[in-house]
Design a protein around this motif. Sequence first.
Motif, PDB file in Angstrom:
ATOM      1  N   ALA A  17       0.839  -1.210   0.000  1.00 17.36           N
ATOM      2  CA  ALA A  17       0.000   0.000   0.000  1.00 17.36           C
ATOM      3  C   ALA A  17       0.864   1.246   0.000  1.00 17.36           C
ATOM      4  O   ALA A  17       0.563   2.233  -0.688  1.00 17.36           O
ATOM      5  CB  ALA A  17      -0.927  -0.007   1.218  1.00 17.36           C
ATOM      6  N   ARG A  18       1.950   1.208   0.739  1.00 12.55           N
ATOM      7  CA  ARG A  18       2.879   2.343   0.779  1.00 12.55           C
ATOM      8  C   ARG A  18       3.491   2.571  -0.599  1.00 12.55           C
ATOM      9  O   ARG A  18       3.586   3.713  -1.075  1.00 12.55           O
ATOM     10  CB  ARG A  18       3.963   2.075   1.814  1.00 12.55           C
ATOM     11  N   ALA A  19       3.876   1.502  -1.268  1.00 13.23           N
ATOM     12  CA  ALA A  19       4.472   1.623  -2.602  1.00 13.23           C
ATOM     13  C   ALA A  19       3.462   2.186  -3.603  1.00 13.23           C
ATOM     14  O   ALA A  19       3.788   3.064  -4.407  1.00 13.23           O
ATOM     15  CB  ALA A  19       4.982   0.267  -3.078  1.00 13.23           C
ATOM     16  N   ARG A  20       2.209   1.693  -3.541  1.00 16.27           N
ATOM     17  CA  ARG A  20       1.170   2.211  -4.453  1.00 16.27           C
ATOM     18  C   ARG A  20       0.902   3.695  -4.191  1.00 16.27           C
ATOM     19  O   ARG A  20       0.767   4.483  -5.130  1.00 16.27           O
ATOM     20  CB  ARG A  20      -0.136   1.417  -4.292  1.00 16.27           C
ATOM     21  N   SER A  21       0.848   4.070  -2.922  1.00 18.39           N
ATOM     22  CA  SER A  21       0.605   5.472  -2.572  1.00 18.39           C
ATOM     23  C   SER A  21       1.741   6.358  -3.064  1.00 18.39           C
ATOM     24  O   SER A  21       1.509   7.463  -3.566  1.00 18.39           O
ATOM     25  CB  SER A  21       0.445   5.625  -1.058  1.00 18.39           C
ATOM     26  N   ASN A  22       2.954   5.883  -2.921  1.00 21.39           N
ATOM     27  CA  ASN A  22       4.113   6.646  -3.380  1.00 21.39           C
ATOM     28  C   ASN A  22       4.092   6.811  -4.900  1.00 21.39           C
ATOM     29  O   ASN A  22       4.373   7.894  -5.421  1.00 21.39           O
ATOM     30  CB  ASN A  22       5.400   5.975  -2.919  1.00 21.39           C
ATOM     31  N   GLN A  23       3.727   5.747  -5.619  1.00 19.83           N
ATOM     32  CA  GLN A  23       3.643   5.835  -7.083  1.00 19.83           C
ATOM     33  C   GLN A  23       2.560   6.814  -7.507  1.00 19.83           C
ATOM     34  O   GLN A  23       2.759   7.588  -8.458  1.00 19.83           O
ATOM     35  CB  GLN A  23       3.367   4.459  -7.671  1.00 19.83           C
ATOM     36  N   ALA A  24       1.426   6.804  -6.822  1.00 15.44           N
ATOM     37  CA  ALA A  24       0.336   7.728  -7.148  1.00 15.44           C
ATOM     38  C   ALA A  24       0.785   9.170  -6.928  1.00 15.44           C
ATOM     39  O   ALA A  24       0.492  10.056  -7.746  1.00 15.44           O
ATOM     40  CB  ALA A  24      -0.900   7.412  -6.310  1.00 15.44           C
ATOM     41  N   LEU A  25       1.490   9.409  -5.846  1.00 18.88           N
ATOM     42  CA  LEU A  25       1.987  10.752  -5.561  1.00 18.88           C
ATOM     43  C   LEU A  25       2.990  11.195  -6.625  1.00 18.88           C
ATOM     44  O   LEU A  25       2.928  12.338  -7.107  1.00 18.88           O
ATOM     45  CB  LEU A  25       2.622  10.793  -4.175  1.00 18.88           C
ATOM     46  N   GLN A  26       3.869  10.305  -7.021  1.00 21.58           N
ATOM     47  CA  GLN A  26       4.839  10.648  -8.062  1.00 21.58           C
ATOM     48  C   GLN A  26       4.145  10.953  -9.389  1.00 21.58           C
ATOM     49  O   GLN A  26       4.548  11.879 -10.108  1.00 21.58           O
ATOM     50  CB  GLN A  26       5.851   9.524  -8.236  1.00 21.58           C
TER      51      GLN A  26
END
Length: 77
Positions: A17-26
């Motif tokens: 979930a952290r990785a997906r959130s980081n990708q969305a932010l990027q």
Amino acid sequence: KAPTGTARRRAEAAEAARARSNQALQALDGELTRAASGKDPLKLADLGRRRDAAQATLAAAEAEWLAAQEAYEAMVR
């Protein structure tokens, strides 16, 4: 020792979930960069709001990941 499967799965899910959130932010940061060269203040405002929401989601995901990691590590010690 206590079974660690549930704690491990929680930590793995939190990491994903952290990785997906980081990708969305990027991705939103990229959109903001591209939109900044245009002259559409409404689009910039919308992207800014979406980025703020994505940042909050990332912060929550990071907090969950940290809690899950600590719980898992406490169990395996």
